[in-house]
Write a protein that holds these residues in place. Structure first.
Motif, PDB file in Angstrom:
ATOM      1  N   MET A   1       0.684  -1.116  -0.019  1.00 40.38           N
ATOM      2  CA  MET A   1      -0.020  -0.023  -0.033  1.00 40.38           C
ATOM      3  C   MET A   1       0.692   1.206   0.100  1.00 40.38           C
ATOM      4  O   MET A   1       0.452   2.179  -0.834  1.00 40.38           O
ATOM      5  N   LEU A   2       1.995   1.090   0.769  1.00 40.46           N
ATOM      6  CA  LEU A   2       2.744   2.288   0.784  1.00 40.46           C
ATOM      7  C   LEU A   2       3.537   2.747  -0.600  1.00 40.46           C
ATOM      8  O   LEU A   2       3.461   3.828  -0.930  1.00 40.46           O
ATOM      9  N   ALA A   3       3.899   1.678  -1.320  1.00 43.26           N
ATOM     10  CA  ALA A   3       4.317   1.679  -2.685  1.00 43.26           C
ATOM     11  C   ALA A   3       3.567   2.457  -3.807  1.00 43.26           C
ATOM     12  O   ALA A   3       3.910   3.233  -4.384  1.00 43.26           O
ATOM     13  N   GLU A   4       2.104   1.842  -3.552  1.00 47.75           N
ATOM     14  CA  GLU A   4       1.092   2.354  -4.307  1.00 47.75           C
ATOM     15  C   GLU A   4       0.905   4.143  -3.927  1.00 47.75           C
ATOM     16  O   GLU A   4       0.688   4.836  -4.852  1.00 47.75           O
ATOM     17  N   ALA A   5       0.790   4.219  -2.722  1.00 45.56           N
ATOM     18  CA  ALA A   5       0.747   5.549  -2.149  1.00 45.56           C
ATOM     19  C   ALA A   5       1.901   6.519  -2.796  1.00 45.56           C
ATOM     20  O   ALA A   5       1.376   7.642  -3.350  1.00 45.56           O
ATOM     21  N   ARG A   6       2.975   6.013  -2.735  1.00 41.43           N
ATOM     22  CA  ARG A   6       4.013   6.746  -3.400  1.00 41.43           C
ATOM     23  C   ARG A   6       3.699   7.048  -4.849  1.00 41.43           C
ATOM     24  O   ARG A   6       4.110   8.411  -5.174  1.00 41.43           O
ATOM     25  N   THR A   7       3.173   6.314  -5.486  1.00 46.80           N
ATOM     26  CA  THR A   7       3.060   6.992  -6.981  1.00 46.80           C
ATOM     27  C   THR A   7       1.863   7.591  -7.196  1.00 46.80           C
ATOM     28  O   THR A   7       1.850   8.299  -8.104  1.00 46.80           O
ATOM     29  N   ARG A   8       0.955   7.597  -6.181  1.00 40.86           N
ATOM     30  CA  ARG A   8      -0.101   8.724  -6.293  1.00 40.86           C
ATOM     31  C   ARG A   8      -0.122   9.933  -5.484  1.00 40.86           C
ATOM     32  O   ARG A   8      -0.732  10.866  -6.060  1.00 40.86           O
ATOM     33  N   LEU A   9       0.914  10.212  -4.549  1.00 43.64           N
ATOM     34  CA  LEU A   9       0.743  11.378  -3.877  1.00 43.64           C
ATOM     35  C   LEU A   9       2.115  12.048  -3.846  1.00 43.64           C
ATOM     36  O   LEU A   9       3.384  11.645  -4.128  1.00 43.64           O
TER      37      LEU A   9
END
Ligand SMILES: Cc1ncc(COP(=O)(O)OP(=O)(O)O)c(N)n1
Ligand code: 3NM
Ligand code: MG
Length: 207
Positions: A145-153
C-alpha cells in the motif's frame, strides 16, 4: 521546505522522569519533526510541557507538532497532527495559517490521503506497519500500500507503528519520507543510546 527525516513522538508514560533529557538527546541526534503526544486531559500540564518543548525545539531548530489539539498549536504558533476523529483539516489550516505544518492520519487508505491533500495537509501518515506497544489497536498497513501511495501522492509520506532501526529500511525503500517513532527511539536505556538511534534513523534516510 521538504519534510524528510526522523519524526520523534513523545509518550508521557515511557518518558516519565526523563522527559526533557530524552527529548534533548533525540534532538541532539537530529530530529526533523517532534510531536508532543499526551493523551491526558490535564490541560495545565500539557501547556507547560508543550512550552518547554517549544523552547527546546527552537534551540535545536526542530519543528514542534502538537498531537490532536489545534488550539494549543495555535497558542504556541506551531504545527498540529490530526487523526480521523480529531476535527477537520480545513478549519485547522485557517486557524494556523498557510505556513504551519499540518499532518493527517490516513491509516492504510490512500483515498483519505488524497482528501487530506485537497484539504491542505502538509504530510500524510500511514500505519501501523508493525506491532506497536504504544498503540496496539491501530489498524494495519502494508508496504505494498505504501508503494502504491508513493506513486499517487506528491505530499511527504510519514510511516508509523512499531518502526525500529531493524525494520525501517523497507519503508524507506518503498517511499517513506518521515519515520515516526516512539518506542524504537525513546525505549532506550540511556540518553546516549537515544542520540545514537536518532543518528542511525537519519543515516537510513540518508540525511
Ligand atoms: C505522525 C502520526 N501519525 C499518526 C498518528 C496517530 O494519530 P491518531 O490516529 O489521531 O491517534 P492518536 O495519536 O491521537 O492516538 C500520530 N499521532 N502521529
Ligand atoms: C500514535 C500511533 N499512531 C499509529 C497509527 O498507526 O496511526 S501507531 C502509533 C504509535 C507509534 O508508537 P511506536 O513507534 O512505539 O509503535
Ligand atoms: Mg489523534
Amino acid at each position: 521546505m521538504k519534510l524528510r527525516g526522523l519524526y520523534a513522538i513523545t509518550d508521557s508514560q515511557l518518558l516519565a522522569g526523563k522527559f526533557l533529557a530524552y527529548v534533548e538527546a533525540a534532538l541532539d541526534g537530529g530530529v526533523t519533526l517532534l510531536q508532543y503526544r499526551d493523551k491526558s486531559s490535564d490541560e495545565a500540564r500539557r501547556l507547560r510541557e508543550a512550552e518547554k518543548l517549544h523552547e527546546l525545539c527552537s534551540r535545536y531548530k526542530t519543528q514542534l507538532i502538537i498531537n490532536d489539539d489545534a488550539e494549543l498549536a495555535a497558542r504556541l504558533g506551531v504545527g498540529v497532527h490530526l487523526g480521523q476523529t480529531d476535527g477537520p483539516l480545513t478549519p485547522a489550516r485557517a486557524l494556523l495559517g498557510s505556513r504551519a505544518i499540518i499532518g493527517a492520519t490516513c491509516h492504510s487508505q490512500i483515498e483519505l490521503a488524497e482528501q487530506a491533500a485537497r484539504e491542505g495537509a502538509s504530510y500524510v501518515a500511514f500505519g501501523r506497519f508493525f506491532n506497536s506497544t504504544t498503540k496496539p489497536g491501530a489498524p494495519a498497513a502494508t508496504v505494498e500500500m505504501l508503494a502504491e501511495a508513493r506513486t499517487r501522492l506528491q505530499l511527504p509520506i510519514c510511516v508509523i507503528g512499531g518502526v525500529t532501526l531493524d525494520n525501517a529500511e523497507p519503508l524507506v525503500a518503498h517511499g517513506a519520507d518521515l519515520l515516526a517513532v516512539v518506542h524504537g527511539l525513546f525505549g532506550a536505556d540511556s540518553t546516549q543510546e537515544v542520540t545514537r538511534r536518532a543518528r542511525a534513523f537519519n543515516a537510513l534516510l540518508k540525511i
